[in-house]
Scaffold this motif. Sequence first.
Motif, PDB file in Angstrom:
ATOM      1  N   VAL A  23      18.993 -24.756 -19.612  1.00  0.00           N
ATOM      2  CA  VAL A  23      18.903 -25.638 -20.772  1.00  0.00           C
ATOM      3  C   VAL A  23      19.729 -26.878 -20.465  1.00  0.00           C
ATOM      4  N   GLU A  24      19.225 -28.012 -20.862  1.00  0.00           N
ATOM      5  CA  GLU A  24      19.952 -29.269 -20.700  1.00  0.00           C
ATOM      6  C   GLU A  24      20.194 -29.865 -22.070  1.00  0.00           C
ATOM      7  N   PRO A  25      21.408 -30.367 -22.332  1.00  0.00           N
ATOM      8  CA  PRO A  25      21.694 -30.953 -23.644  1.00  0.00           C
ATOM      9  C   PRO A  25      20.880 -32.219 -23.858  1.00  0.00           C
ATOM     10  N   LEU A  32      25.725 -30.887 -17.597  1.00  0.00           N
ATOM     11  CA  LEU A  32      24.392 -31.461 -17.547  1.00  0.00           C
ATOM     12  C   LEU A  32      23.320 -30.371 -17.505  1.00  0.00           C
ATOM     13  N   ARG A  33      23.679 -29.200 -17.015  1.00  0.00           N
ATOM     14  CA  ARG A  33      22.713 -28.104 -16.952  1.00  0.00           C
ATOM     15  C   ARG A  33      23.444 -26.782 -17.125  1.00  0.00           C
ATOM     16  N   LEU A  64      12.276 -22.127 -16.780  1.00  0.00           N
ATOM     17  CA  LEU A  64      12.833 -21.232 -15.775  1.00  0.00           C
ATOM     18  C   LEU A  64      13.808 -22.004 -14.900  1.00  0.00           C
ATOM     19  N   ALA A  65      14.775 -21.319 -14.342  1.00  0.00           N
ATOM     20  CA  ALA A  65      15.844 -21.980 -13.604  1.00  0.00           C
ATOM     21  C   ALA A  65      15.310 -22.756 -12.401  1.00  0.00           C
ATOM     22  N   THR A  66      15.715 -23.999 -12.288  1.00  0.00           N
ATOM     23  CA  THR A  66      15.440 -24.829 -11.125  1.00  0.00           C
ATOM     24  C   THR A  66      16.764 -25.380 -10.620  1.00  0.00           C
ATOM     25  N   LYS A 122      36.655 -46.974 -18.003  1.00  0.00           N
ATOM     26  CA  LYS A 122      37.933 -46.418 -17.544  1.00  0.00           C
ATOM     27  C   LYS A 122      38.809 -45.992 -18.710  1.00  0.00           C
ATOM     28  N   GLU A 123      38.820 -46.780 -19.773  1.00  0.00           N
ATOM     29  CA  GLU A 123      39.674 -46.471 -20.920  1.00  0.00           C
ATOM     30  C   GLU A 123      39.326 -45.125 -21.537  1.00  0.00           C
ATOM     31  N   HIS A 124      38.025 -44.791 -21.524  1.00  0.00           N
ATOM     32  CA  HIS A 124      37.574 -43.549 -22.160  1.00  0.00           C
ATOM     33  C   HIS A 124      37.290 -42.448 -21.151  1.00  0.00           C
ATOM     34  N   GLY A 125      37.604 -42.706 -19.890  1.00  0.00           N
ATOM     35  CA  GLY A 125      37.399 -41.686 -18.862  1.00  0.00           C
ATOM     36  C   GLY A 125      35.949 -41.333 -18.658  1.00  0.00           C
ATOM     37  N   LEU A 126      35.053 -42.301 -18.864  1.00  0.00           N
ATOM     38  CA  LEU A 126      33.623 -42.055 -18.740  1.00  0.00           C
ATOM     39  C   LEU A 126      33.166 -42.512 -17.371  1.00  0.00           C
ATOM     40  N   ASN A 127      32.670 -41.579 -16.562  1.00  0.00           N
ATOM     41  CA  ASN A 127      32.230 -41.973 -15.231  1.00  0.00           C
ATOM     42  C   ASN A 127      30.930 -41.323 -14.802  1.00  0.00           C
ATOM     43  N   THR A 128      30.613 -40.132 -15.304  1.00  0.00           N
ATOM     44  CA  THR A 128      29.364 -39.480 -14.924  1.00  0.00           C
ATOM     45  C   THR A 128      28.572 -39.121 -16.161  1.00  0.00           C
ATOM     46  N   GLY A 129      27.265 -39.186 -16.052  1.00  0.00           N
ATOM     47  CA  GLY A 129      26.402 -38.828 -17.159  1.00  0.00           C
ATOM     48  C   GLY A 129      26.394 -39.829 -18.290  1.00  0.00           C
ATOM     49  N   VAL A 130      26.964 -41.018 -18.068  1.00  0.00           N
ATOM     50  CA  VAL A 130      27.072 -42.024 -19.116  1.00  0.00           C
ATOM     51  C   VAL A 130      26.520 -43.345 -18.604  1.00  0.00           C
TER      52      VAL A 130
END
Length: 324
Positions: free
Chosen positions: A252-254, A22-23, A48-50, A287-295
């Motif tokens: 940088v963040e995507p 994420l960062r 600048l970095a935060t 759960k099937e796609h292992g998606l739990n954070t950032g989604v």
Amino acid sequence: MGRTVGIMVVLSGLCFLPCCSLRHYILVTQPKTWEDAQSYCRSTYTNLATVQTENQLAELNQLIGSDPSVWIGLSAHTEAWRWSLENQDYYGRGEADFRMWKAEEPNGDGYYKVCVAMSAVGTWMDQLCIQTFSFICYNAGTQDSSSGFILVNESMSWTNAQQYCRLHHTDLASVRNQAENDRMTTMLQHEYTWIGLYRDSWKWSDGSPLTVSNWDLDNPPSATSIGICVVSKFGKWKSRDCRSQSNFACFVEPAVRKQVVQVWLEKSDSSVDMEDLKDDLLQQRLKEHGLNTGVQLRWVEHPDGKVFQKKTSGTEEEKICTPK
């Protein structure tokens, strides 16, 4: 024979690669002033970095390593003292500016001690916000405003006390006049008690709140005037004249990706209402796609307000639509 129904799912911020973060922090070994470093980071990366979490602080410290002086995106601003309760309707003319400072207060090192506690005799002092004291909350809506003050005999930092008051009452207590100050003084049971006055002086260059800090307490930051910025030195933060030159860290963040995924499901039991199961199906897809954070997932509804439509043509296949 079972019926097939079409469903659509929007996936926002989807990241399939395990290396995706994420960062991401970047160390730039080109000494610049803080302002020039900020301009460079904004034009080349994000800023600048935060840091907003302890994990991000650890990642940044690991990147900086043994570099003795690296700008981060924190700087001091000349700000007036303000109350946690920001509703201006609560204050009459001049009441937001009432102060009951003890002699020679506030005396914190510039912008370092930025939270205010009331002493046992009713005078005020600036304190380190990380100190833990009891505190006074305020409940709005009482006919007699002074009866809305609540003493909480739990030791908390100023920030945690503010969160507690906002969760259980209205906010940390403001003091608008001498009568209210006298009323609160009669309630006090400890040497120091937090009230809602503070000075929001340190700011990140991207405008995000200062939720995590790592000051060098053996050499507290001094910001007696505008133009004081922060370097990280061996993992500890120190204040420095913004005009001096140092290496610096950017982040940088995507970009957030959005995908529309169209899926065909076959329903074997015609009595089942798929609309009733849509939330469960969404969790199952996570759960099937292992998606739990950032989604984030949500259903795309048709004009009739429903998610599912009976399939009338086409082949049974899963289609990945163009991100939008």
